[in-house]
Design a protein around this motif. Structure first.
Motif, PDB file in Angstrom:
ATOM      1  N   ILE A 161     -27.101 -70.466 -33.901  1.00 46.18           N
ATOM      2  CA  ILE A 161     -25.869 -70.414 -34.059  1.00 46.18           C
ATOM      3  C   ILE A 161     -25.375 -70.253 -35.629  1.00 46.18           C
ATOM      4  O   ILE A 161     -24.737 -69.290 -36.073  1.00 46.18           O
ATOM      5  N   TRP A 162     -26.043 -70.961 -36.265  1.00 39.53           N
ATOM      6  CA  TRP A 162     -26.055 -70.941 -37.765  1.00 39.53           C
ATOM      7  C   TRP A 162     -26.341 -69.647 -38.316  1.00 39.53           C
ATOM      8  O   TRP A 162     -25.813 -69.113 -39.444  1.00 39.53           O
ATOM      9  N   THR A 163     -27.378 -69.099 -37.643  1.00 41.91           N
ATOM     10  CA  THR A 163     -28.021 -67.709 -38.260  1.00 41.91           C
ATOM     11  C   THR A 163     -26.937 -66.577 -38.217  1.00 41.91           C
ATOM     12  O   THR A 163     -26.676 -65.826 -38.656  1.00 41.91           O
ATOM     13  N   ASP A 164     -26.299 -66.792 -36.680  1.00 44.99           N
ATOM     14  CA  ASP A 164     -25.259 -65.973 -36.645  1.00 44.99           C
ATOM     15  C   ASP A 164     -24.072 -66.153 -37.346  1.00 44.99           C
ATOM     16  O   ASP A 164     -23.449 -65.135 -37.933  1.00 44.99           O
ATOM     17  N   GLN A 165     -23.987 -67.166 -37.841  1.00 49.74           N
ATOM     18  CA  GLN A 165     -22.595 -67.445 -38.801  1.00 49.74           C
ATOM     19  C   GLN A 165     -22.869 -67.056 -40.401  1.00 49.74           C
ATOM     20  O   GLN A 165     -22.221 -66.393 -40.862  1.00 49.74           O
ATOM     21  N   TYR A 166     -24.376 -67.577 -40.761  1.00 50.19           N
ATOM     22  CA  TYR A 166     -24.489 -67.595 -42.130  1.00 50.19           C
ATOM     23  C   TYR A 166     -25.599 -66.712 -42.604  1.00 50.19           C
ATOM     24  O   TYR A 166     -25.868 -66.548 -43.838  1.00 50.19           O
ATOM     25  N   GLY A 167     -26.366 -66.278 -41.852  1.00 48.25           N
ATOM     26  CA  GLY A 167     -27.294 -65.224 -42.067  1.00 48.25           C
ATOM     27  C   GLY A 167     -28.852 -65.882 -41.898  1.00 48.25           C
ATOM     28  O   GLY A 167     -28.921 -67.196 -42.397  1.00 48.25           O
ATOM     29  N   GLY A 168     -29.900 -65.218 -41.434  1.00 50.11           N
ATOM     30  CA  GLY A 168     -31.120 -65.629 -41.356  1.00 50.11           C
ATOM     31  C   GLY A 168     -31.794 -66.033 -42.768  1.00 50.11           C
ATOM     32  O   GLY A 168     -32.633 -66.869 -42.930  1.00 50.11           O
ATOM     33  N   ARG A 169     -31.537 -65.487 -43.677  1.00 49.30           N
ATOM     34  CA  ARG A 169     -32.182 -65.653 -45.090  1.00 49.30           C
ATOM     35  C   ARG A 169     -31.860 -66.948 -45.485  1.00 49.30           C
ATOM     36  O   ARG A 169     -32.814 -67.708 -45.954  1.00 49.30           O
ATOM     37  N   LEU A 170     -30.488 -67.371 -45.534  1.00 47.98           N
ATOM     38  CA  LEU A 170     -30.282 -68.787 -45.860  1.00 47.98           C
ATOM     39  C   LEU A 170     -30.874 -69.876 -45.056  1.00 47.98           C
ATOM     40  O   LEU A 170     -31.448 -71.023 -45.389  1.00 47.98           O
ATOM     41  N   VAL A 171     -30.488 -69.599 -43.622  1.00 54.00           N
ATOM     42  CA  VAL A 171     -30.821 -70.715 -42.739  1.00 54.00           C
ATOM     43  C   VAL A 171     -32.238 -70.909 -42.568  1.00 54.00           C
ATOM     44  O   VAL A 171     -33.049 -71.869 -42.667  1.00 54.00           O
ATOM     45  N   PHE A 172     -33.087 -69.683 -42.550  1.00 51.95           N
ATOM     46  CA  PHE A 172     -34.690 -69.712 -42.518  1.00 51.95           C
ATOM     47  C   PHE A 172     -35.357 -70.436 -43.592  1.00 51.95           C
ATOM     48  O   PHE A 172     -35.926 -71.464 -43.499  1.00 51.95           O
ATOM     49  N   THR A 173     -34.820 -70.360 -44.968  1.00 50.89           N
ATOM     50  CA  THR A 173     -35.436 -70.944 -46.101  1.00 50.89           C
ATOM     51  C   THR A 173     -34.874 -72.330 -46.003  1.00 50.89           C
ATOM     52  O   THR A 173     -35.987 -73.020 -46.211  1.00 50.89           O
ATOM     53  N   ALA A 174     -33.818 -72.974 -45.668  1.00 50.86           N
ATOM     54  CA  ALA A 174     -33.336 -74.302 -45.562  1.00 50.86           C
ATOM     55  C   ALA A 174     -34.181 -74.891 -44.611  1.00 50.86           C
ATOM     56  O   ALA A 174     -34.745 -76.186 -44.617  1.00 50.86           O
ATOM     57  N   GLN A 175     -34.403 -74.329 -43.452  1.00 53.77           N
ATOM     58  CA  GLN A 175     -35.297 -74.849 -42.235  1.00 53.77           C
ATOM     59  C   GLN A 175     -36.634 -75.035 -42.705  1.00 53.77           C
ATOM     60  O   GLN A 175     -37.132 -76.392 -42.539  1.00 53.77           O
ATOM     61  N   MET A 176     -37.336 -74.422 -43.436  1.00 54.94           N
ATOM     62  CA  MET A 176     -38.795 -74.517 -43.747  1.00 54.94           C
ATOM     63  C   MET A 176     -38.747 -75.566 -44.981  1.00 54.94           C
ATOM     64  O   MET A 176     -39.703 -76.411 -44.736  1.00 54.94           O
ATOM     65  N   LEU A 177     -37.892 -75.597 -45.813  1.00 58.62           N
ATOM     66  CA  LEU A 177     -37.953 -76.678 -46.872  1.00 58.62           C
ATOM     67  C   LEU A 177     -37.729 -78.046 -46.335  1.00 58.62           C
ATOM     68  O   LEU A 177     -38.321 -79.063 -46.862  1.00 58.62           O
ATOM     69  N   THR A 178     -36.919 -78.258 -45.225  1.00 56.05           N
ATOM     70  CA  THR A 178     -36.404 -79.201 -44.716  1.00 56.05           C
ATOM     71  C   THR A 178     -37.730 -79.867 -43.811  1.00 56.05           C
ATOM     72  O   THR A 178     -37.917 -81.169 -44.078  1.00 56.05           O
ATOM     73  N   THR A 179     -38.478 -78.979 -43.290  1.00 57.64           N
ATOM     74  CA  THR A 179     -39.476 -79.487 -42.453  1.00 57.64           C
ATOM     75  C   THR A 179     -40.596 -79.726 -43.343  1.00 57.64           C
ATOM     76  O   THR A 179     -41.336 -80.828 -42.915  1.00 57.64           O
ATOM     77  N   ALA A 180     -40.684 -79.028 -44.495  1.00 56.63           N
ATOM     78  CA  ALA A 180     -41.831 -79.512 -45.564  1.00 56.63           C
ATOM     79  C   ALA A 180     -41.735 -80.895 -45.936  1.00 56.63           C
ATOM     80  O   ALA A 180     -42.628 -81.676 -46.138  1.00 56.63           O
ATOM     81  N   VAL A 181     -40.340 -81.358 -46.193  1.00 60.65           N
ATOM     82  CA  VAL A 181     -40.131 -82.668 -46.570  1.00 60.65           C
ATOM     83  C   VAL A 181     -40.448 -83.605 -45.441  1.00 60.65           C
ATOM     84  O   VAL A 181     -41.086 -84.820 -45.669  1.00 60.65           O
ATOM     85  N   ALA A 182     -40.048 -83.290 -44.380  1.00 56.41           N
ATOM     86  CA  ALA A 182     -40.321 -84.185 -43.235  1.00 56.41           C
ATOM     87  C   ALA A 182     -41.758 -84.517 -43.068  1.00 56.41           C
ATOM     88  O   ALA A 182     -42.253 -85.691 -42.492  1.00 56.41           O
ATOM     89  N   GLY A 188     -41.493 -89.521 -37.378  1.00 57.52           N
ATOM     90  CA  GLY A 188     -42.072 -88.296 -38.424  1.00 57.52           C
ATOM     91  C   GLY A 188     -42.313 -87.168 -37.411  1.00 57.52           C
ATOM     92  O   GLY A 188     -41.989 -86.060 -38.076  1.00 57.52           O
ATOM     93  N   ALA A 189     -42.834 -87.189 -36.207  1.00 58.08           N
ATOM     94  CA  ALA A 189     -43.213 -86.023 -35.221  1.00 58.08           C
ATOM     95  C   ALA A 189     -41.673 -85.436 -35.214  1.00 58.08           C
ATOM     96  O   ALA A 189     -41.636 -84.304 -34.911  1.00 58.08           O
ATOM     97  N   LEU A 190     -40.618 -86.032 -35.008  1.00 54.92           N
ATOM     98  CA  LEU A 190     -39.381 -85.570 -34.680  1.00 54.92           C
ATOM     99  C   LEU A 190     -38.989 -84.711 -36.003  1.00 54.92           C
ATOM    100  O   LEU A 190     -38.159 -83.595 -35.635  1.00 54.92           O
ATOM    101  N   GLY A 191     -38.987 -85.076 -37.204  1.00 51.88           N
ATOM    102  CA  GLY A 191     -38.813 -84.062 -38.291  1.00 51.88           C
ATOM    103  C   GLY A 191     -39.581 -83.045 -38.459  1.00 51.88           C
ATOM    104  O   GLY A 191     -39.002 -82.028 -38.686  1.00 51.88           O
ATOM    105  N   LEU A 192     -40.983 -83.385 -38.209  1.00 52.45           N
ATOM    106  CA  LEU A 192     -41.644 -82.170 -38.260  1.00 52.45           C
ATOM    107  C   LEU A 192     -41.612 -81.239 -37.346  1.00 52.45           C
ATOM    108  O   LEU A 192     -41.735 -79.756 -37.421  1.00 52.45           O
ATOM    109  N   GLY A 193     -40.937 -81.501 -36.199  1.00 58.36           N
ATOM    110  CA  GLY A 193     -40.621 -80.527 -35.135  1.00 58.36           C
ATOM    111  C   GLY A 193     -39.777 -79.227 -35.178  1.00 58.36           C
ATOM    112  O   GLY A 193     -39.309 -78.549 -34.624  1.00 58.36           O
TER     113      GLY A 193
END
Length: 434
Positions: free
Chosen positions: A70-91, A107-112
Protein backbone atom coordinates in the motif's frame (compact mmCIF):
# COMPACT_ATOMS: atom_id res chain seq x y z
CA UNK A 1 -0.82 5.20 -16.38
CA UNK A 2 1.07 7.01 -19.13
CA UNK A 3 4.08 5.05 -20.40
CA UNK A 4 4.68 7.06 -23.56
CA UNK A 5 7.79 8.75 -22.15
CA UNK A 6 9.21 5.54 -20.68
CA UNK A 7 12.13 4.14 -22.66
CA UNK A 8 13.18 0.51 -22.83
CA UNK A 9 16.39 1.44 -20.99
CA UNK A 10 14.27 2.84 -18.13
CA UNK A 11 12.29 -0.40 -18.03
CA UNK A 12 15.40 -2.57 -18.08
CA UNK A 13 17.04 -0.47 -15.38
CA UNK A 14 14.02 -0.74 -13.07
CA UNK A 15 13.65 -4.48 -13.68
CA UNK A 16 17.34 -5.35 -13.38
CA UNK A 17 18.07 -3.42 -10.19
CA UNK A 18 14.80 -4.50 -8.57
CA UNK A 19 15.54 -8.15 -9.33
CA UNK A 20 19.01 -7.83 -7.82
CA UNK A 21 17.62 -6.15 -4.70
CA UNK A 22 14.92 -8.78 -4.33
CA UNK A 23 17.52 -11.55 -4.65
CA UNK A 24 19.54 -10.08 -1.79
CA UNK A 25 16.41 -9.61 0.32
CA UNK A 26 15.28 -13.18 -0.29
CA UNK A 27 18.72 -14.52 0.66
CA UNK A 28 18.51 -12.62 3.94
CA UNK A 29 14.91 -13.70 4.51
CA UNK A 30 15.77 -17.42 4.38
CA UNK A 31 19.05 -17.31 6.29
CA UNK A 32 17.58 -19.22 9.24
CA UNK A 33 17.45 -22.35 7.09
CA UNK A 34 21.21 -22.55 7.76
CA UNK A 35 21.98 -20.60 10.93
CA UNK A 36 18.84 -22.07 12.52
CA UNK A 37 20.46 -25.51 12.50
CA UNK A 38 23.46 -24.10 14.41
CA UNK A 39 21.13 -22.39 16.89
CA UNK A 40 19.12 -25.62 17.27
CA UNK A 41 22.29 -27.49 18.25
CA UNK A 42 23.43 -24.73 20.60
CA UNK A 43 20.12 -24.51 22.47
CA UNK A 44 19.03 -28.15 22.17
CA UNK A 45 15.74 -27.27 20.46
CA UNK A 46 13.18 -29.87 19.39
CA UNK A 47 11.72 -29.89 15.88
CA UNK A 48 8.70 -27.80 16.89
CA UNK A 49 10.90 -25.07 18.38
CA UNK A 50 13.16 -25.23 15.34
CA UNK A 51 10.14 -24.89 13.04
CA UNK A 52 8.98 -21.81 14.92
CA UNK A 53 12.45 -20.27 14.76
CA UNK A 54 12.94 -20.66 10.99
CA UNK A 55 9.34 -19.60 10.31
CA UNK A 56 9.34 -16.43 12.41
CA UNK A 57 11.02 -14.23 9.75
CA UNK A 58 8.44 -15.48 7.27
CA UNK A 59 5.65 -14.16 9.51
CA UNK A 60 7.00 -10.62 9.51
CA UNK A 61 7.77 -10.78 5.80
CA UNK A 62 4.23 -11.91 5.10
CA UNK A 63 2.37 -9.43 7.27
CA UNK A 64 4.54 -6.54 6.11
CA UNK A 65 3.68 -7.18 2.46
CA UNK A 66 0.24 -5.65 2.80
CA UNK A 67 1.24 -2.28 4.23
CA UNK A 68 4.48 -2.13 2.23
CA UNK A 69 2.45 -2.75 -0.93
CA UNK A 70 0.00 0.00 0.00
CA UNK A 71 2.83 2.41 0.81
CA UNK A 72 4.36 1.61 -2.57
CA UNK A 73 1.09 2.56 -4.28
CA UNK A 74 1.11 5.78 -2.29
CA UNK A 75 4.74 6.88 -2.22
CA UNK A 76 6.50 4.89 -4.94
CA UNK A 77 8.75 1.86 -4.91
CA UNK A 78 12.04 3.75 -4.99
CA UNK A 79 11.56 5.26 -1.52
CA UNK A 80 9.80 2.29 0.08
CA UNK A 81 12.22 -0.35 -1.25
CA UNK A 82 15.23 1.63 -0.04
CA UNK A 83 13.77 2.22 3.42
CA UNK A 84 12.78 -1.43 3.75
CA UNK A 85 16.28 -2.72 2.94
CA UNK A 86 18.07 -0.32 5.28
CA UNK A 87 15.67 -1.08 8.13
CA UNK A 88 16.13 -4.82 7.65
CA UNK A 89 19.92 -4.45 7.66
CA UNK A 90 19.72 -2.74 11.05
CA UNK A 91 17.47 -5.51 12.37
CA UNK A 92 19.92 -8.16 11.13
CA UNK A 93 22.74 -6.42 13.00
CA UNK A 94 20.81 -6.50 16.26
CA UNK A 95 20.04 -10.21 15.75
CA UNK A 96 23.74 -10.94 16.32
CA UNK A 97 23.42 -9.49 19.86
CA UNK A 98 20.72 -11.98 20.93
CA UNK A 99 21.62 -14.55 23.59
CA UNK A 100 18.43 -16.55 24.26
CA UNK A 101 15.72 -18.36 22.29
CA UNK A 102 13.24 -15.57 22.98
CA UNK A 103 15.71 -12.95 21.79
CA UNK A 104 16.42 -14.96 18.66
CA UNK A 105 12.69 -14.98 17.91
CA UNK A 106 12.51 -11.21 18.40
CA UNK A 107 15.51 -10.67 16.14
CA UNK A 108 14.00 -12.99 13.55
CA UNK A 109 10.85 -10.85 13.49
CA UNK A 110 12.91 -7.80 12.51
CA UNK A 111 14.97 -9.65 9.95
CA UNK A 112 11.73 -10.90 8.38
CA UNK A 113 11.06 -7.44 6.92
CA UNK A 114 13.28 -8.60 4.06
CA UNK A 115 10.37 -10.71 2.81
CA UNK A 116 8.13 -7.68 2.40
CA UNK A 117 10.30 -6.60 -0.52
CA UNK A 118 8.26 -8.73 -2.91
CA UNK A 119 5.10 -6.61 -2.68
CA UNK A 120 7.18 -3.46 -3.14
CA UNK A 121 8.98 -4.86 -6.17
CA UNK A 122 5.82 -6.15 -7.86
CA UNK A 123 4.15 -2.74 -7.65
CA UNK A 124 7.31 -0.90 -8.70
CA UNK A 125 8.25 -3.15 -11.64
CA UNK A 126 4.71 -3.51 -13.03
CA UNK A 127 4.34 0.28 -13.16
CA UNK A 128 7.04 0.42 -15.85
CA UNK A 129 5.43 -2.06 -18.27
CA UNK A 130 2.23 -2.29 -20.34
CA UNK A 131 -0.21 -5.08 -19.59
CA UNK A 132 0.94 -7.49 -22.31
CA UNK A 133 4.51 -7.44 -20.98
CA UNK A 134 3.86 -7.49 -17.25
CA UNK A 135 3.76 -11.28 -16.94
CA UNK A 136 7.24 -11.62 -18.39
CA UNK A 137 8.60 -8.67 -16.40
CA UNK A 138 7.21 -9.93 -13.10
CA UNK A 139 8.42 -13.42 -13.91
CA UNK A 140 11.95 -12.09 -14.35
CA UNK A 141 11.64 -10.10 -11.13
CA UNK A 142 10.46 -13.21 -9.32
CA UNK A 143 13.72 -14.95 -10.22
CA UNK A 144 14.93 -13.12 -7.12
CA UNK A 145 13.62 -16.17 -5.24
CA UNK A 146 17.01 -17.63 -6.19
CA UNK A 147 18.20 -15.88 -3.05
CA UNK A 148 16.98 -18.97 -1.16
CA UNK A 149 19.26 -21.17 -3.25
CA UNK A 150 22.15 -18.76 -2.74
CA UNK A 151 21.67 -19.01 1.02
CA UNK A 152 21.25 -22.79 1.06
CA UNK A 153 24.40 -23.23 -1.00
CA UNK A 154 26.53 -20.27 0.01
CA UNK A 155 25.75 -19.77 3.71
CA UNK A 156 27.25 -23.15 4.77
CA UNK A 157 30.41 -22.28 2.85
CA UNK A 158 30.52 -18.83 4.44
CA UNK A 159 29.85 -20.41 7.83
CA UNK A 160 32.94 -22.59 7.46
CA UNK A 161 34.99 -19.61 6.23
CA UNK A 162 34.19 -17.59 9.38
CA UNK A 163 35.00 -20.46 11.72
CA UNK A 164 31.46 -21.69 12.32
CA UNK A 165 30.33 -18.43 13.96
CA UNK A 166 26.81 -17.85 12.65
CA UNK A 167 26.76 -14.25 13.94
CA UNK A 168 29.53 -13.40 11.47
CA UNK A 169 27.44 -14.80 8.62
CA UNK A 170 24.54 -12.53 9.63
CA UNK A 171 26.83 -9.49 9.77
CA UNK A 172 28.03 -10.19 6.23
CA UNK A 173 24.43 -10.47 5.04
CA UNK A 174 23.48 -7.24 6.85
CA UNK A 175 26.34 -5.36 5.21
CA UNK A 176 25.47 -6.59 1.72
CA UNK A 177 21.81 -5.66 2.24
CA UNK A 178 22.66 -2.14 3.43
CA UNK A 179 24.94 -1.54 0.45
CA UNK A 180 22.23 -2.85 -1.89
CA UNK A 181 19.70 -0.44 -0.38
CA UNK A 182 21.97 2.55 -0.98
CA UNK A 183 22.81 1.48 -4.54
CA UNK A 184 19.13 0.92 -5.30
CA UNK A 185 18.27 4.49 -4.35
CA UNK A 186 21.18 5.92 -6.34
CA UNK A 187 20.63 4.04 -9.58
CA UNK A 188 16.83 3.78 -9.84
CA UNK A 189 14.27 6.37 -10.89
CA UNK A 190 10.87 7.29 -9.54
CA UNK A 191 8.26 5.13 -11.25
CA UNK A 192 5.92 6.70 -13.86
CA UNK A 193 2.89 6.50 -11.57
CA UNK A 194 4.56 8.80 -9.01
CA UNK A 195 6.55 11.17 -11.18
CA UNK A 196 5.20 14.59 -10.26
CA UNK A 197 2.36 12.97 -8.32
CA UNK A 198 3.25 13.97 -4.76
CA UNK A 199 0.29 14.43 -2.47
CA UNK A 200 -2.05 12.37 -4.63
CA UNK A 201 -2.12 9.21 -2.48
CA UNK A 202 -5.51 7.52 -2.46
CA UNK A 203 -7.31 6.77 0.84
CA UNK A 204 -6.46 3.47 2.53
CA UNK A 205 -10.01 2.08 2.36
CA UNK A 206 -10.25 2.83 -1.35
CA UNK A 207 -7.17 0.73 -1.97
CA UNK A 208 -8.64 -2.10 0.11
CA UNK A 209 -11.90 -2.36 -1.87
CA UNK A 210 -10.66 -5.10 -4.24
CA UNK A 211 -10.11 -7.37 -1.26
CA UNK A 212 -13.88 -7.88 -1.13
CA UNK A 213 -13.62 -10.00 -4.29
CA UNK A 214 -13.51 -13.75 -3.75
CA UNK A 215 -11.19 -13.97 -6.73
CA UNK A 216 -8.44 -12.22 -4.74
CA UNK A 217 -8.70 -14.83 -1.98
CA UNK A 218 -8.69 -17.64 -4.52
CA UNK A 219 -5.41 -16.30 -5.90
CA UNK A 220 -4.18 -16.13 -2.33
CA UNK A 221 -4.83 -19.84 -1.78
CA UNK A 222 -2.91 -20.71 -4.93
CA UNK A 223 -0.01 -18.60 -3.73
CA UNK A 224 -0.17 -20.19 -0.29
CA UNK A 225 1.04 -23.35 -1.99
CA UNK A 226 3.24 -22.26 -4.91
CA UNK A 227 5.09 -19.69 -2.82
CA UNK A 228 4.36 -20.52 0.81
CA UNK A 229 5.22 -24.19 0.42
CA UNK A 230 8.25 -23.26 -1.67
CA UNK A 231 9.63 -21.09 1.13
CA UNK A 232 8.69 -23.68 3.75
CA UNK A 233 10.56 -26.45 1.93
CA UNK A 234 13.55 -24.20 1.24
CA UNK A 235 13.76 -23.69 5.01
CA UNK A 236 12.92 -27.28 5.96
CA UNK A 237 14.87 -29.40 3.46
CA UNK A 238 18.33 -28.87 5.01
CA UNK A 239 16.92 -30.20 8.29
CA UNK A 240 15.11 -32.98 6.40
CA UNK A 241 18.26 -34.16 4.64
CA UNK A 242 20.27 -34.10 7.87
CA UNK A 243 17.62 -36.03 9.79
CA UNK A 244 16.12 -38.38 7.22
CA UNK A 245 19.23 -39.20 5.21
CA UNK A 246 22.00 -38.46 7.74
CA UNK A 247 23.82 -35.96 5.51
CA UNK A 248 26.31 -33.30 6.58
CA UNK A 249 24.99 -29.73 6.73
CA UNK A 250 27.02 -28.62 3.70
CA UNK A 251 25.68 -31.46 1.56
CA UNK A 252 22.17 -30.92 2.87
CA UNK A 253 22.36 -27.23 2.00
CA UNK A 254 23.60 -28.01 -1.50
CA UNK A 255 20.76 -30.50 -2.18
CA UNK A 256 18.23 -28.04 -0.77
CA UNK A 257 19.64 -25.46 -3.19
CA UNK A 258 19.02 -27.94 -6.03
CA UNK A 259 15.33 -27.63 -5.14
CA UNK A 260 15.36 -23.87 -4.52
CA UNK A 261 17.24 -22.97 -7.71
CA UNK A 262 14.69 -24.23 -10.28
CA UNK A 263 11.99 -22.94 -7.95
CA UNK A 264 13.42 -19.49 -8.68
CA UNK A 265 15.07 -19.16 -12.07
CA UNK A 266 12.19 -20.62 -14.08
CA UNK A 267 9.78 -18.04 -12.75
CA UNK A 268 10.72 -15.92 -15.75
CA UNK A 269 9.64 -18.79 -18.00
CA UNK A 270 6.36 -18.97 -16.08
CA UNK A 271 5.75 -15.28 -16.71
CA UNK A 272 6.51 -15.62 -20.40
CA UNK A 273 4.24 -18.66 -20.73
CA UNK A 274 1.47 -16.81 -18.89
CA UNK A 275 1.71 -13.99 -21.43
CA UNK A 276 1.74 -16.40 -24.38
CA UNK A 277 -0.69 -19.23 -23.55
CA UNK A 278 -2.61 -18.01 -20.51
CA UNK A 279 -1.92 -17.99 -16.81
CA UNK A 280 -4.71 -20.43 -16.01
CA UNK A 281 -3.31 -23.10 -18.28
CA UNK A 282 0.03 -22.73 -16.52
CA UNK A 283 -1.76 -23.10 -13.17
CA UNK A 284 -3.32 -26.39 -14.32
CA UNK A 285 0.11 -27.70 -15.31
CA UNK A 286 1.55 -26.58 -11.98
CA UNK A 287 -1.09 -28.09 -9.71
CA UNK A 288 -1.26 -31.38 -11.58
CA UNK A 289 2.50 -31.92 -11.62
CA UNK A 290 2.92 -30.84 -7.99
CA UNK A 291 0.24 -33.14 -6.61
CA UNK A 292 1.91 -36.08 -8.38
CA UNK A 293 5.34 -35.17 -6.96
CA UNK A 294 4.18 -34.62 -3.40
CA UNK A 295 2.15 -37.84 -3.49
CA UNK A 296 5.25 -39.91 -4.22
CA UNK A 297 7.41 -37.87 -1.82
CA UNK A 298 4.91 -38.55 0.96
CA UNK A 299 5.44 -42.32 0.87
CA UNK A 300 7.37 -43.26 4.05
CA UNK A 301 10.15 -45.80 4.15
CA UNK A 302 8.35 -49.06 4.92
CA UNK A 303 9.53 -52.55 5.89
CA UNK A 304 7.38 -55.46 4.75
CA UNK A 305 7.32 -59.07 5.81
CA UNK A 306 5.40 -61.64 3.78
CA UNK A 307 4.92 -65.32 4.45
CA UNK A 308 7.04 -67.11 1.88
CA UNK A 309 7.02 -70.77 1.00
CA UNK A 310 10.27 -71.35 2.84
CA UNK A 311 9.72 -68.76 5.56
CA UNK A 312 9.27 -65.02 6.05
CA UNK A 313 10.51 -62.72 3.28
CA UNK A 314 11.60 -59.24 4.34
CA UNK A 315 11.90 -56.28 2.00
CA UNK A 316 11.85 -52.49 2.17
CA UNK A 317 10.21 -49.84 0.02
CA UNK A 318 11.70 -46.37 0.32
CA UNK A 319 12.62 -43.38 -1.83
CA UNK A 320 16.36 -43.41 -2.55
CA UNK A 321 18.17 -40.11 -2.19
CA UNK A 322 18.68 -39.61 -5.94
CA UNK A 323 14.96 -40.04 -6.61
CA UNK A 324 14.00 -37.77 -3.73
CA UNK A 325 16.27 -35.01 -5.02
CA UNK A 326 14.93 -35.45 -8.57
CA UNK A 327 11.33 -35.14 -7.42
CA UNK A 328 12.09 -32.01 -5.41
CA UNK A 329 13.75 -30.44 -8.46
CA UNK A 330 10.64 -31.17 -10.57
CA UNK A 331 8.46 -29.83 -7.77
CA UNK A 332 10.49 -26.63 -7.56
CA UNK A 333 10.34 -26.14 -11.33
CA UNK A 334 6.54 -26.26 -11.49
CA UNK A 335 6.20 -24.13 -8.36
CA UNK A 336 8.23 -21.45 -10.12
CA UNK A 337 5.84 -21.50 -13.09
CA UNK A 338 2.86 -21.27 -10.75
CA UNK A 339 4.25 -18.31 -8.82
CA UNK A 340 4.56 -16.29 -12.00
CA UNK A 341 1.13 -17.36 -13.25
CA UNK A 342 -0.62 -16.20 -10.07
CA UNK A 343 0.94 -12.75 -10.24
CA UNK A 344 0.24 -12.34 -13.94
CA UNK A 345 -3.41 -11.79 -13.04
CA UNK A 346 -2.97 -8.99 -10.51
CA UNK A 347 -1.80 -6.01 -12.61
CA UNK A 348 -4.23 -7.07 -15.36
CA UNK A 349 -7.38 -7.21 -13.21
CA UNK A 350 -6.36 -4.66 -10.56
CA UNK A 351 -4.06 -2.15 -12.34
CA UNK A 352 -4.77 0.61 -9.81
CA UNK A 353 -4.40 -1.63 -6.77
CA UNK A 354 -1.37 -3.75 -7.54
CA UNK A 355 0.19 -2.89 -4.19
CA UNK A 356 -2.81 -3.79 -2.02
CA UNK A 357 -3.96 -6.85 -3.99
CA UNK A 358 -0.41 -8.05 -4.56
CA UNK A 359 0.24 -7.38 -0.90
CA UNK A 360 -2.62 -9.53 0.38
CA UNK A 361 -1.84 -12.36 -2.06
CA UNK A 362 1.80 -12.18 -1.03
CA UNK A 363 0.79 -12.01 2.62
CA UNK A 364 -1.26 -15.20 2.45
CA UNK A 365 1.46 -16.90 0.43
CA UNK A 366 4.06 -15.81 2.94
CA UNK A 367 1.91 -17.08 5.80
CA UNK A 368 2.24 -20.48 4.15
CA UNK A 369 5.98 -20.12 4.57
CA UNK A 370 5.38 -19.31 8.25
CA UNK A 371 2.71 -21.86 9.13
CA UNK A 372 4.03 -24.84 7.22
CA UNK A 373 7.53 -25.16 8.79
CA UNK A 374 5.93 -25.02 12.24
CA UNK A 375 3.39 -27.62 11.18
CA UNK A 376 6.16 -29.80 9.73
CA UNK A 377 7.95 -29.69 13.08
CA UNK A 378 4.80 -30.49 15.06
CA UNK A 379 3.97 -33.40 12.75
CA UNK A 380 7.51 -34.74 13.15
CA UNK A 381 7.24 -34.61 16.94
CA UNK A 382 3.71 -36.06 17.09
CA UNK A 383 3.65 -38.53 14.19
CA UNK A 384 7.33 -39.35 13.97
CA UNK A 385 7.32 -39.81 10.18
CA UNK A 386 9.70 -37.68 8.11
CA UNK A 387 7.50 -37.69 5.02
CA UNK A 388 4.48 -36.31 6.90
CA UNK A 389 5.31 -32.84 5.55
CA UNK A 390 4.69 -34.05 1.99
CA UNK A 391 1.48 -35.77 3.03
CA UNK A 392 0.20 -32.39 4.19
CA UNK A 393 1.29 -30.67 0.98
CA UNK A 394 -0.52 -33.31 -1.11
CA UNK A 395 -3.78 -32.50 0.68
CA UNK A 396 -3.31 -28.73 0.28
CA UNK A 397 -2.52 -28.84 -3.43
CA UNK A 398 -5.36 -31.28 -4.06
CA UNK A 399 -7.84 -28.87 -2.49
CA UNK A 400 -6.45 -25.93 -4.48
CA UNK A 401 -6.65 -27.84 -7.76
CA UNK A 402 -10.25 -28.93 -7.21
CA UNK A 403 -11.39 -25.47 -6.12
CA UNK A 404 -9.69 -23.79 -9.07
CA UNK A 405 -11.21 -26.19 -11.58
CA UNK A 406 -14.79 -25.92 -10.35
CA UNK A 407 -14.58 -22.15 -9.81
CA UNK A 408 -13.45 -21.71 -13.41
CA UNK A 409 -16.16 -23.98 -14.75
CA UNK A 410 -18.85 -22.15 -12.76
CA UNK A 411 -17.65 -18.68 -13.80
CA UNK A 412 -17.35 -19.55 -17.47
CA UNK A 413 -20.69 -21.35 -17.65
CA UNK A 414 -22.33 -18.23 -16.26
CA UNK A 415 -20.62 -16.19 -18.98
CA UNK A 416 -21.10 -18.85 -21.70
CA UNK A 417 -24.37 -20.75 -21.08
CA UNK A 418 -23.86 -23.00 -24.14
CA UNK A 419 -20.49 -24.29 -22.99
CA UNK A 420 -20.61 -27.94 -21.91
CA UNK A 421 -17.02 -29.20 -22.02
CA UNK A 422 -14.00 -28.05 -19.98
CA UNK A 423 -11.75 -27.84 -23.02
CA UNK A 424 -13.90 -24.99 -24.33
CA UNK A 425 -13.20 -22.86 -21.28
CA UNK A 426 -12.08 -19.43 -22.45
CA UNK A 427 -9.63 -19.59 -19.51
CA UNK A 428 -7.62 -22.16 -21.41
CA UNK A 429 -7.48 -20.21 -24.63
CA UNK A 430 -7.34 -16.52 -23.83
CA UNK A 431 -5.21 -14.80 -21.21
CA UNK A 432 -7.63 -11.88 -21.00
CA UNK A 433 -10.46 -13.93 -19.58
CA UNK A 434 -10.98 -14.53 -15.88
Amino acid sequence: MNLQNVSSSDQNRALGISTLAFTVCFAVWTIFSIIGIKIKAELGLNDTQFGILVATPILTGSLSRLFLGIWTDQYGGRLVFTAQMLTTAVAAFFLTKANSYEMYLLGALGLGLAGGSFAVGVAYVSSWYPDHKQGTALGIFGVGNVGAAITNFGAPVLLVAVGGVWQSVVLVYAGVLAITGVLFFIFTKTDPAHTGAKGQARPFMEQMKPLKNLQVWRFSLYYFFVFGAYVALALWLPRYYVGAYGLELGTAGFLAACYALPGSVFRALGGWLSDKIGARRVMYWTFTACVICTFFLSYPSTDYTVAGIEGPIHFNISIPLWLFVTLTIILGFFMSLGKAAVYKHIPHYYPDNVGSVGGIVGLIGGLGGFILPITFGIMNDLIGVWTSCFMLLTVIIGIALVWMHFAIIKANREANPNMDKPEFLPELRNVNNK
